[in-house]
Motif scaffolding. Structure first.
Motif, mmCIF file in Angstrom:
data_model
loop_
_atom_site.group_PDB
_atom_site.id
_atom_site.type_symbol
_atom_site.label_atom_id
_atom_site.label_comp_id
_atom_site.label_asym_id
_atom_site.label_seq_id
_atom_site.Cartn_x
_atom_site.Cartn_y
_atom_site.Cartn_z
ATOM 1 N N GLN A 103 0.848 -1.191 0.000
ATOM 2 C CA GLN A 103 0.000 0.000 0.000
ATOM 3 C C GLN A 103 0.886 1.244 0.000
ATOM 4 O OE1 GLN A 103 -3.111 -0.013 2.873
ATOM 5 N NE2 GLN A 103 -3.897 1.952 2.199
ATOM 6 N N ILE A 104 0.487 2.242 -0.786
ATOM 7 C CA ILE A 104 1.234 3.496 -0.853
ATOM 8 C C ILE A 104 0.284 4.673 -0.703
ATOM 9 C CG2 ILE A 104 3.135 2.589 -2.260
ATOM 10 C CD1 ILE A 104 1.742 3.926 -4.675
ATOM 11 N N ALA A 105 0.836 5.804 -0.353
ATOM 12 C CA ALA A 105 0.044 7.029 -0.205
ATOM 13 C C ALA A 105 -0.187 7.663 -1.563
ATOM 14 C CB ALA A 105 0.778 8.004 0.704
ATOM 15 N N ASN A 106 -1.252 8.429 -1.666
ATOM 16 C CA ASN A 106 -1.610 9.135 -2.900
ATOM 17 C C ASN A 106 -0.436 9.956 -3.432
ATOM 18 O OD1 ASN A 106 -2.715 10.726 -4.894
ATOM 19 N ND2 ASN A 106 -4.471 11.373 -3.696
ATOM 20 N N GLY A 107 0.292 10.614 -2.568
ATOM 21 C CA GLY A 107 1.411 11.450 -2.974
ATOM 22 C C GLY A 107 2.609 10.682 -3.511
ATOM 23 N N GLU A 108 2.621 9.356 -3.364
ATOM 24 C CA GLU A 108 3.734 8.529 -3.834
ATOM 25 C C GLU A 108 3.439 7.821 -5.152
ATOM 26 O OE1 GLU A 108 4.859 5.778 -0.766
ATOM 27 O OE2 GLU A 108 4.744 7.308 0.782
ATOM 28 N N LEU A 109 2.283 8.073 -5.756
ATOM 29 C CA LEU A 109 1.892 7.370 -6.981
ATOM 30 C C LEU A 109 2.892 7.559 -8.104
ATOM 31 C CD1 LEU A 109 -1.931 8.071 -7.298
ATOM 32 C CD2 LEU A 109 -0.835 5.834 -7.237
ATOM 33 N N GLY A 143 -19.375 -1.018 -22.095
ATOM 34 C CA GLY A 143 -18.354 0.007 -22.243
ATOM 35 C C GLY A 143 -17.084 -0.554 -22.843
ATOM 36 N N THR A 144 -16.051 0.255 -22.789
ATOM 37 C CA THR A 144 -14.739 -0.163 -23.269
ATOM 38 C C THR A 144 -13.694 0.242 -22.236
ATOM 39 O OG1 THR A 144 -14.359 1.923 -24.427
ATOM 40 C CG2 THR A 144 -15.376 0.143 -25.699
ATOM 41 N N VAL A 145 -12.510 -0.329 -22.351
ATOM 42 C CA VAL A 145 -11.389 0.087 -21.518
ATOM 43 C C VAL A 145 -11.178 1.566 -21.805
ATOM 44 C CG1 VAL A 145 -8.902 -0.173 -21.132
ATOM 45 C CG2 VAL A 145 -10.330 -2.199 -21.512
ATOM 46 N N ARG A 146 -11.013 2.349 -20.747
ATOM 47 C CA ARG A 146 -10.878 3.792 -20.957
ATOM 48 C C ARG A 146 -9.934 4.435 -19.959
ATOM 49 N NH1 ARG A 146 -16.934 4.990 -19.026
ATOM 50 N NH2 ARG A 146 -16.485 5.575 -16.888
ATOM 51 N N LEU A 147 -9.609 5.668 -20.262
ATOM 52 C CA LEU A 147 -8.742 6.504 -19.441
ATOM 53 C C LEU A 147 -9.621 7.490 -18.696
ATOM 54 C CD1 LEU A 147 -5.761 7.431 -18.860
ATOM 55 C CD2 LEU A 147 -6.018 8.948 -20.827
ATOM 56 N N ASP A 148 -9.512 7.536 -17.372
ATOM 57 C CA ASP A 148 -10.285 8.477 -16.552
ATOM 58 C C ASP A 148 -9.360 9.194 -15.585
ATOM 59 O OD1 ASP A 148 -12.981 8.425 -17.392
ATOM 60 O OD2 ASP A 148 -13.346 6.536 -16.343
ATOM 61 N N HIS A 149 -9.872 10.261 -15.001
ATOM 62 C CA HIS A 149 -9.111 11.071 -14.043
ATOM 63 C C HIS A 149 -9.561 10.743 -12.623
ATOM 64 C CE1 HIS A 149 -7.117 14.453 -12.196
ATOM 65 N NE2 HIS A 149 -6.505 14.656 -13.349
ATOM 66 N N LEU A 150 -8.609 10.541 -11.728
ATOM 67 C CA LEU A 150 -8.932 10.218 -10.329
ATOM 68 C C LEU A 150 -9.762 11.305 -9.661
ATOM 69 C CD1 LEU A 150 -5.513 8.783 -9.100
ATOM 70 C CD2 LEU A 150 -7.673 7.523 -9.308
ATOM 71 N N GLN A 151 -9.598 12.543 -10.095
ATOM 72 C CA GLN A 151 -10.318 13.647 -9.461
ATOM 73 C C GLN A 151 -11.612 14.020 -10.176
ATOM 74 O OE1 GLN A 151 -9.630 14.773 -6.444
ATOM 75 N NE2 GLN A 151 -8.059 13.198 -6.469
ATOM 76 N N ALA A 156 -13.585 10.586 -7.690
ATOM 77 C CA ALA A 156 -13.091 11.210 -6.456
ATOM 78 C C ALA A 156 -13.907 10.776 -5.239
ATOM 79 C CB ALA A 156 -13.108 12.723 -6.591
ATOM 80 N N ARG A 157 -15.121 10.310 -5.454
ATOM 81 C CA ARG A 157 -16.005 9.876 -4.356
ATOM 82 C C ARG A 157 -15.909 8.386 -4.055
ATOM 83 N NH1 ARG A 157 -21.414 12.818 -6.572
ATOM 84 N NH2 ARG A 157 -20.745 14.965 -6.214
ATOM 85 N N GLN A 158 -15.037 7.675 -4.715
ATOM 86 C CA GLN A 158 -15.042 6.211 -4.627
ATOM 87 C C GLN A 158 -13.996 5.607 -3.694
ATOM 88 O OE1 GLN A 158 -17.680 4.689 -5.835
ATOM 89 N NE2 GLN A 158 -18.280 6.740 -6.481
ATOM 90 N N ASN A 159 -13.450 6.384 -2.803
ATOM 91 C CA ASN A 159 -12.556 5.852 -1.774
ATOM 92 C C ASN A 159 -11.399 5.038 -2.369
ATOM 93 O OD1 ASN A 159 -11.697 5.480 0.861
ATOM 94 N ND2 ASN A 159 -12.859 3.592 1.108
#
Length: 165
Positions: A103-109, A143-151, A156-159
């Motif tokens: 497990q890593i922190a968001n800032g270490e991605l 759907g299809t495999v896609r690129l999305d933004h975490l924010q 952003a609401r999905q923990n």
């Protein structure tokens, strides 16, 4: 404040539900992966994972799918990319993936890390982080495999939690 439309709520559940359980012919363990630990990836391997995942954008979603020819579900996409770029197959279910690696922190991605989503105790969806706040995933039926933004408003609401493989 806006009221949620029942169809919008149902669509949101389908997006996450698409990867929440394995196909009927696959065992459905819900415990985190207890097998061998994930390999330590070099920066080059992590970059290759991200590039390979990006190359699969547009591949159709298929529940239980794990190849570009048959389509992918979220864990099938992750398994395919890691098998082909690292030579090591990760666990098959999202629940097992949530315990794989470190497990890593968001800032270490970094590119090639795994993103696991879930609003409760049980994770429901996963994707591959590709950099600049974006991830590749196989979201839902039709759907299809896609690129999305975490924010983005939805994700952003999905923990989200993050794993380094």
């Amino acid at each position: 404040m806006r009221a949620f439309h029942p169809l919008a709520c149902a669509a949101a559940l389908l997006v996450l539900g698409g990867c929440s359980t394995p196909p009927p012919s696959t065992p459905s363990p819900s415990a985190p992966w207890r097998g061998s630990t994930a390999p330590q990836l070099s920066d080059e391997q992590a970059h290759d994972i991200a590039i390979h995942a990006l190359g699969l954008v547009g591949t159709p979603y298929r529940y239980g799918g794990n190849t570009p020819d048959s389509g992918f579900d979220c864990s099938g996409l992750i398994g395919y990319v890691y098998r082909h770029r690292v030579g090591s197959a990760p666990p098959r279910t999202v629940a097992q993936l949530s315990g794989w690696g470190q497990q890593i922190a968001n800032g270490e991605l970094r590119s090639g890390d795994m993103v696991v989503f879930g609003t409760g105790r049980t994770p429901s969806h996963a994707g591959i982080y590709v950099g600049e706040g974006r991830f590749v995933h196989a979201p839902s039926s039709g759907g299809t495999v896609r690129l999305d933004h975490l924010q983005s408003r939805y994700w952003a609401r999905q923990n989200a939690s993050f794993r380094r493989l």
